[in-house]
Design a protein around this motif. Sequence first.
Motif, short mmCIF file in Angstrom:
data_model
loop_
_atom_site.label_atom_id
_atom_site.label_comp_id
_atom_site.label_asym_id
_atom_site.label_seq_id
_atom_site.Cartn_x
_atom_site.Cartn_y
_atom_site.Cartn_z
N LEU A 186 0.86 -1.18 0.00
CA LEU A 186 0.00 0.00 0.00
C LEU A 186 0.90 1.23 0.00
N ALA A 187 0.84 2.02 -1.07
CA ALA A 187 1.65 3.23 -1.16
C ALA A 187 0.83 4.42 -0.72
N GLY A 188 1.47 5.34 0.00
CA GLY A 188 0.77 6.53 0.50
C GLY A 188 1.55 7.80 0.22
N ARG A 189 0.82 8.90 0.14
CA ARG A 189 1.45 10.20 -0.09
C ARG A 189 0.72 11.27 0.70
N ILE A 190 1.46 12.16 1.36
CA ILE A 190 0.86 13.36 1.95
C ILE A 190 0.81 14.41 0.86
N ASP A 191 -0.40 14.78 0.47
CA ASP A 191 -0.57 15.69 -0.68
C ASP A 191 -0.18 17.13 -0.35
N GLU A 192 -0.51 17.57 0.86
CA GLU A 192 -0.18 18.94 1.28
C GLU A 192 0.20 18.91 2.75
N TRP A 193 1.21 19.70 3.10
CA TRP A 193 1.67 19.74 4.49
C TRP A 193 0.86 20.78 5.26
N ILE A 282 -2.44 4.35 -2.97
CA ILE A 282 -2.56 3.43 -4.10
C ILE A 282 -2.32 2.02 -3.57
N ALA A 283 -3.32 1.17 -3.75
CA ALA A 283 -3.27 -0.19 -3.21
C ALA A 283 -3.00 -1.19 -4.33
N ALA A 284 -2.23 -2.20 -4.01
CA ALA A 284 -1.98 -3.28 -4.97
C ALA A 284 -3.24 -4.10 -5.16
N GLU A 285 -3.37 -4.71 -6.32
CA GLU A 285 -4.51 -5.58 -6.59
C GLU A 285 -4.33 -6.94 -5.90
N ALA A 286 -3.06 -7.34 -5.70
CA ALA A 286 -2.79 -8.67 -5.16
C ALA A 286 -1.46 -8.62 -4.42
N PRO A 287 -1.20 -9.61 -3.55
CA PRO A 287 0.10 -9.67 -2.87
C PRO A 287 1.21 -10.00 -3.86
N THR A 288 2.44 -9.73 -3.47
CA THR A 288 3.58 -9.99 -4.35
C THR A 288 4.69 -10.68 -3.58
N GLY A 289 5.46 -11.51 -4.28
CA GLY A 289 6.60 -12.16 -3.66
C GLY A 289 7.73 -11.17 -3.44
N TRP A 290 8.61 -11.49 -2.52
CA TRP A 290 9.72 -10.58 -2.21
C TRP A 290 10.60 -10.36 -3.44
N GLU A 291 10.74 -11.36 -4.29
CA GLU A 291 11.59 -11.21 -5.48
C GLU A 291 11.02 -10.19 -6.46
N SER A 292 9.71 -9.97 -6.42
CA SER A 292 9.05 -9.02 -7.33
C SER A 292 8.71 -7.70 -6.65
N LEU A 293 9.18 -7.52 -5.43
CA LEU A 293 8.80 -6.34 -4.66
C LEU A 293 9.23 -5.04 -5.35
N ALA A 294 10.45 -5.00 -5.85
CA ALA A 294 10.94 -3.76 -6.47
C ALA A 294 10.10 -3.37 -7.69
N THR A 295 9.71 -4.36 -8.49
CA THR A 295 8.89 -4.10 -9.67
C THR A 295 7.52 -3.57 -9.26
N ARG A 296 6.91 -4.20 -8.25
CA ARG A 296 5.61 -3.74 -7.77
C ARG A 296 5.71 -2.33 -7.20
N ARG A 298 7.89 0.05 -7.98
CA ARG A 298 8.03 1.05 -9.05
C ARG A 298 6.70 1.31 -9.73
N ALA A 299 5.90 0.26 -9.92
CA ALA A 299 4.60 0.42 -10.58
C ALA A 299 3.67 1.28 -9.74
N LEU A 300 3.63 1.03 -8.42
CA LEU A 300 2.76 1.83 -7.55
C LEU A 300 3.22 3.28 -7.49
N ASP A 301 4.52 3.46 -7.29
CA ASP A 301 5.02 4.83 -7.15
C ASP A 301 4.84 5.63 -8.44
N SER A 302 5.00 4.98 -9.58
CA SER A 302 4.86 5.69 -10.84
C SER A 302 3.46 6.25 -11.03
N LEU A 321 -4.06 1.52 -14.50
CA LEU A 321 -2.72 1.87 -14.95
C LEU A 321 -2.78 3.09 -15.84
N PRO A 322 -2.08 4.17 -15.47
CA PRO A 322 -2.12 5.38 -16.29
C PRO A 322 -1.53 5.14 -17.67
#
Length: 549
Positions: A186-193, A282-296, A298-302, A321-322
Motif C-alpha cells: 500500500l503506497a501513500g502520499r501526503i498531498d499537502e503539508w 494506491i493499493a496493490a490488486e494482489a500480494p507480491t513475492g519478495w523477489e518481485s517487490l521492487a517491480t511492484r 516502481r509500478a505503484l510509485d509511478s 494503470l495510467p
Amino acid sequence: MYRILIVDDERIIVDGLSEMLKEKLDAEIEVYKAYSAPEALEWLDRIRIDIVLTDIRMPEMTGLELQQAIVARWPRCKVVFLTGYHDPVYIQASVRNGAIDYVLKTEGDPAIRSAIEKAIKLAEEEVANSETVVKAKAYIAEAIPVLRNEYFLALLEGQESREKSRSAKFRELAVALDPGLPVYCLAGRIDEWNNAESPSDKALYMYAVNNILEEFLAGAVKAHHIVYERNRSIWLMQPPAEDRLAKAEVPDWSNWIRYIRGSVEQIQTACKQVLKLPCSFIAAEAPTGWESLATRFRALDSMFLQGIGLGTELFLTDGFLPDGGTPGAGSETERSQAKRVQLLEKYLDEADRDAYFEMFRQITKLDPDRAASSIALELYYSIVAMIFSYLNRWSMMAEVTDKIPLQRLVSLDSHSSWDDARRFLEHVSEHLFERKMNVRNKQIYDIVKRLHDYIESHLSGDLSLARLAELVYLAPSYLSRFYKQTTGKGISEHIADTRLHKAKELLLQPHLKIHEIGLQVGFPSAPYFTRFFRKMTSLSPQEFRDLNG
C-alpha cells in the motif's frame, strides 16, 4: 461520507427508509438497499459499510446472525435493529453483540433517524478520540531504526534477496514480517503539508499517518512502514502469524485485501480530520513475492507521478494503470551527478512546474565567461541526460520526435549561444509538462465519459457509488470527490439530472404509461417517481405531460 445499508425482507420498508434517510439526514451519506440477508452479505463482501439498519426477523437469516457476519467483516460497523416486535430476549442479545440501538417500526421515522444520527456521531467520535493516541505515538516514535529502513529501501530499489539471507536479516533487525510469505503493498502520499516546514516536523507527520494506519488495522495485519521520499511512503503488509490466512497452504487473500482497502478510506478521513493532512493512497490488486517487490513498488510509485495520480486525496488500485506505462527494470539512463539536476528530474516527475522552472533558471543562469566553458558543457548535457531519462522511463521517445528536434537537443554546438541553448531546453521542458498534463486531462475525460455513458444506459440498474467506482477502478469515496472536483457537481446530482432528462423525453411519448416510465428511469414504484419528478420540476409527471402534449 458514511455508507448505510438498509436490510429488510419487505421491499416497501427498505425503499421508504432509503428515501427518508436521503432527504432528512444532514450528514453526507450513501444509502444501499438489501431485500434479504444474503443480499446484505453481498454488499458487505463488496464494500465497507459504516452503519447497518436491519430487520431482526428475516427468513434466510436472523438479524442477530447477520450482526455476527457484519462484525466479522467490518468490526467498526454500527448496527441498528429495526423490528415490529418488542422482544426483551432479542434486545438483550443484540446489545450483548454490540448493537448500538433497537428501534420499533411503530416508533416511526423520527426514532429511526435519531438512531442513525447516533450511529454517525459514534463513528465520528471514534475518529476524534484517536487524536490523543496519535499524538502520543508520534512524539514517542521519532524514527524507524536507520539500519532497518536502509535495508528495506535497498529491497525496494531491487537489491537481490534470497529467503535464507532475508530470514537472517529479519531476525537481526527484528522485522515482524514473514520472509517466506508474500507481502501486500500500500503506497501513500501526503498531498499537502499542514504548515510543516522543517524536515523533523514532516517526519513526525509521516509517522503520525503510520500510527493512524496501525490503529485502524490493529489485529488484522502486521506491517512495515518505509518512507522513501519526503512525502511518500509504502506499507508492506501480511496477515498476523496466528491468522488462518497466514497458515493456509494456498491462501485466499481476497477478503483480507477487501478489508484493508475498506479501512484505508477511514484512514484517509482520520488523517484529514485529526492531522489536517490530505493524503492519497494506491493499493496493490494482489500480494507480491519478495523477489518481485521492487517491480511492484516502481509500478505503484509511478502512478503518483503522472495522469490522475497528480491529483489530491486519491485512492487508486494498480488495476488502474495510467497511460504512458510504468518504469521497468533498466529503463532509466544514468543520472547526472549534479544534485540540482536531480532535483529538476524530481520536480518534473511530480509535475511541480513552478519549482522546476525556478530551479531551471537558477542553474542555467551563467556568467558570460562561464557560458563558453566546460561548466556549460557539463550542465547542458546533464540536463539533456535528465530529459532522455524522463523520455525513456515514460515511453515518450517515439511521440516527441516530431515535436522536439533530437539532433539539436543532443548537440550544444547547434545553438548560437548559451542563452539560445537555455531557451531551447526551457522550450523542451515546457513541452514535457504540457504532455504530462494532457495525459492527466485525457484520463479524467475518459473516466467521466465512461461514467456518463454507463449511467445513461443503466438508469434502471445499479447506479450505486460502489458500482460506479468498480467501473473505473477508483475507491468509492475518492470517486465522489474526484467527480465533484472535475465537473463541479456531485455524481448523485448528475444521476438525478440524467433521470429527469430521460423521464421528460419519455413523457412526450403518449403510449407509455407513467409507471412504466418510472421503472425505465430507476424508480420501482410510481409514488417515488412522482415525488422525485415534482421535487425537480414542481410538476407531477402527468401535469408535465398535459402541458407538453
